[in-house]
Design a protein around this motif. Structure first.
Motif, mmCIF file in Angstrom:
data_model
loop_
_atom_site.group_PDB
_atom_site.id
_atom_site.type_symbol
_atom_site.label_atom_id
_atom_site.label_comp_id
_atom_site.label_asym_id
_atom_site.label_seq_id
_atom_site.Cartn_x
_atom_site.Cartn_y
_atom_site.Cartn_z
ATOM 1 N N ILE A 84 0.861 -1.170 0.000
ATOM 2 C CA ILE A 84 0.000 0.000 0.000
ATOM 3 C C ILE A 84 0.902 1.226 0.000
ATOM 4 O O ILE A 84 1.608 1.483 0.980
ATOM 5 N N ASP A 85 0.898 1.929 -1.131
ATOM 6 C CA ASP A 85 1.720 3.112 -1.397
ATOM 7 C C ASP A 85 3.197 2.766 -1.566
ATOM 8 O O ASP A 85 3.713 1.817 -0.963
ATOM 9 N N CYS A 86 3.859 3.529 -2.428
ATOM 10 C CA CYS A 86 5.309 3.364 -2.634
ATOM 11 C C CYS A 86 5.915 4.752 -2.780
ATOM 12 O O CYS A 86 5.920 5.332 -3.853
ATOM 13 N N GLY A 87 6.386 5.275 -1.690
ATOM 14 C CA GLY A 87 6.951 6.615 -1.671
ATOM 15 C C GLY A 87 8.406 6.643 -2.096
ATOM 16 O O GLY A 87 8.949 5.655 -2.619
ATOM 17 N N PRO A 88 9.081 7.762 -1.877
ATOM 18 C CA PRO A 88 10.445 7.938 -2.371
ATOM 19 C C PRO A 88 11.481 7.049 -1.700
ATOM 20 O O PRO A 88 12.613 6.964 -2.189
ATOM 21 N N ASP A 89 11.112 6.364 -0.609
ATOM 22 C CA ASP A 89 12.044 5.455 0.069
ATOM 23 C C ASP A 89 11.797 3.988 -0.294
ATOM 24 O O ASP A 89 12.349 3.092 0.349
ATOM 25 N N PHE A 90 11.013 3.739 -1.330
ATOM 26 C CA PHE A 90 10.539 2.382 -1.617
ATOM 27 C C PHE A 90 11.677 1.385 -1.807
ATOM 28 O O PHE A 90 11.668 0.293 -1.240
ATOM 29 N N ILE A 147 0.273 -2.980 -6.237
ATOM 30 C CA ILE A 147 0.371 -1.791 -5.395
ATOM 31 C C ILE A 147 -1.015 -1.173 -5.297
ATOM 32 O O ILE A 147 -1.684 -0.950 -6.312
ATOM 33 N N LEU A 148 -1.436 -0.878 -4.074
ATOM 34 C CA LEU A 148 -2.676 -0.163 -3.823
ATOM 35 C C LEU A 148 -2.301 1.264 -3.427
ATOM 36 O O LEU A 148 -1.548 1.464 -2.470
ATOM 37 N N PHE A 149 -2.816 2.235 -4.160
ATOM 38 C CA PHE A 149 -2.491 3.631 -3.879
ATOM 39 C C PHE A 149 -3.630 4.290 -3.112
ATOM 40 O O PHE A 149 -4.797 4.185 -3.489
ATOM 41 N N THR A 150 -3.260 5.001 -2.047
ATOM 42 C CA THR A 150 -4.248 5.735 -1.267
ATOM 43 C C THR A 150 -4.597 7.063 -1.932
ATOM 44 O O THR A 150 -5.757 7.450 -1.990
ATOM 45 N N HIS A 151 -3.571 7.779 -2.420
ATOM 46 C CA HIS A 151 -3.778 9.050 -3.100
ATOM 47 C C HIS A 151 -2.487 9.441 -3.806
ATOM 48 O O HIS A 151 -1.507 8.686 -3.782
ATOM 49 N N GLU A 152 -2.489 10.600 -4.436
ATOM 50 C CA GLU A 152 -1.446 10.941 -5.389
ATOM 51 C C GLU A 152 -0.274 11.720 -4.816
ATOM 52 O O GLU A 152 0.678 12.014 -5.547
ATOM 53 N N HIS A 153 -0.279 12.061 -3.556
ATOM 54 C CA HIS A 153 0.808 12.879 -3.010
ATOM 55 C C HIS A 153 2.152 12.166 -3.123
ATOM 56 O O HIS A 153 2.237 10.942 -3.043
ATOM 57 N N ASP A 197 4.780 11.682 -1.300
ATOM 58 C CA ASP A 197 5.308 10.764 -0.287
ATOM 59 C C ASP A 197 4.635 9.398 -0.331
ATOM 60 O O ASP A 197 5.070 8.468 0.349
ATOM 61 N N HIS A 198 3.605 9.257 -1.178
ATOM 62 C CA HIS A 198 2.903 7.979 -1.327
ATOM 63 C C HIS A 198 3.096 7.347 -2.711
ATOM 64 O O HIS A 198 2.680 6.213 -2.919
ATOM 65 N N THR A 199 3.702 8.090 -3.642
ATOM 66 C CA THR A 199 3.773 7.605 -5.024
ATOM 67 C C THR A 199 5.142 7.708 -5.677
ATOM 68 O O THR A 199 5.374 7.058 -6.706
ATOM 69 N N ALA A 200 6.053 8.498 -5.132
ATOM 70 C CA ALA A 200 7.264 8.871 -5.869
ATOM 71 C C ALA A 200 8.222 7.709 -6.118
ATOM 72 O O ALA A 200 9.165 7.841 -6.891
ATOM 73 N N GLY A 201 7.994 6.555 -5.482
ATOM 74 C CA GLY A 201 8.874 5.411 -5.691
ATOM 75 C C GLY A 201 8.410 4.437 -6.751
ATOM 76 O O GLY A 201 8.980 3.342 -6.888
ATOM 77 N N ILE A 202 7.416 4.811 -7.540
ATOM 78 C CA ILE A 202 6.839 3.848 -8.479
ATOM 79 C C ILE A 202 7.868 3.357 -9.506
ATOM 80 O O ILE A 202 7.788 2.219 -9.982
ATOM 81 N N ASP A 203 8.865 4.158 -9.835
ATOM 82 C CA ASP A 203 9.880 3.703 -10.789
ATOM 83 C C ASP A 203 10.650 2.495 -10.262
ATOM 84 O O ASP A 203 11.188 1.702 -11.046
ATOM 85 N N ASP A 204 10.695 2.328 -8.952
ATOM 86 C CA ASP A 204 11.453 1.218 -8.370
ATOM 87 C C ASP A 204 10.761 -0.122 -8.499
ATOM 88 O O ASP A 204 11.269 -1.141 -7.999
#
Length: 259
Positions: free
Chosen positions: A54-60, A75-81, A83-90
């Motif tokens: 659930i969520d993948c932020g910049p520390d993923f 991956i289940l996303f809560t919202h677009e901010h 700190d919750h999405t920036a790690g998706i490239d990983d």
């Protein structure tokens, strides 16, 4: 983990800046206690041999190096901010082994991800090293099945922004909540483990304070409640934990619990 039991690993329990904050001399940021060091908020949920985040932020990437898995089933996303999405490239290593990675998010969140990570969502002229996803739009009114388990989206309000939490079996994960409407509260009835945000001691315009989180936990009445999305302004982990009611706990990075 091939059993009926569900395991939850707190990959990160911090707010958007994490703890320590870069350059900060705040006492909590200078703490030597590992429980006071918090990466951006995310959880790994495992059952029946499958792994969902659930969520993948910049520390993923850093989080999964500490809690390694060889497969990512969605991956289940809560919202677009960020700190919750920036790690998706990983997700790339998983994509290279598995193919497209399933993601579950509200249409508004998918639109934001397409704009920010267009190369991941490209239909044509894809960059050879880019990962790809299989998109599953979800909303608060439609439950869905993952690996044999019913997932119920639960809408909370982050100031005015609707955010989705999730109930998976008897586990509920809510983050970035300031208000939960009565019709959404019904979805939480009878849960055994509740995870919810508790940002700091002082009131905040878009997050539960500690007192608000404690009151919310009491209203839900789960067997165990864990607080997450914590800022340095909440205080030292051990000192705050000593003030909490029975069966209410501060989560911390790499904590594992089972249902």
């Amino acid at each position: 983990m091939m059993s009926q039991r569900m395991q939850i690993t707190f990959l990160g329990t911090g707010t958007s800046q994490g703890i320590p904050i870069l350059g900060s001399k705040h006492p909590v940021c200078l703490s030597d206690n590992q429980k006071d060091k918090r990466l951006r908020v995310s959880v790994l949920v495992q059952w029946e041999g499958q792994n969902y985040v659930i969520d993948c932020g910049p520390d993923f990437r850093q989080q999964l190096l500490k809690n390694p898995i060889d497969r990512l089933d969605g991956i289940l996303f809560t919202h677009e901010h960020s700190d919750h999405t920036a790690g998706i490239d990983d997700i790339r290593p998983f994509f290279f082994r598995q193919g497209d990675i399933d993601i579950y998010a509200h249409e508004r969140v998918i639109t934001a991800l397409r704009r920010r990570f267009d190369y991941i969502f490209a239909d044509e002229d894809r960059y050879p090293g880019a990962p790809a996803v299989s998109v599953h739009p979800i909303d608060k009114d439609s439950s869905f099945i993952l690996n044999g388990a019913k997932v119920v989206p639960v809408e909370v309000l982050h100031n005015r922004l609707p955010v989705l939490g999730f109930r998976i079996k008897d586990f509920v994960y809510l983050t970035d909540a300031k208000k939960v409407e009565p019709e959404e509260m019904i979805k939480l009835k009878g849960c055994k483990v509740l995870v919810v945000n508790a940002l700091r001691l002082e009131p905040h315009h878009s997050h539960f304070s500690l007192d608000e989180a404690v009151a919310f936990a009491k209203e839900v009445g789960a067997e165990r409640t864990y607080f997450t999305h914590i800022s340095h302004h909440l205080g030292f982990h051990d000192q705050v934990q000593a003030t909490l009611p029975e069966n209410v706990f501060l989560a911390y990075d790499n904590l594992k619990i089972t249902l």
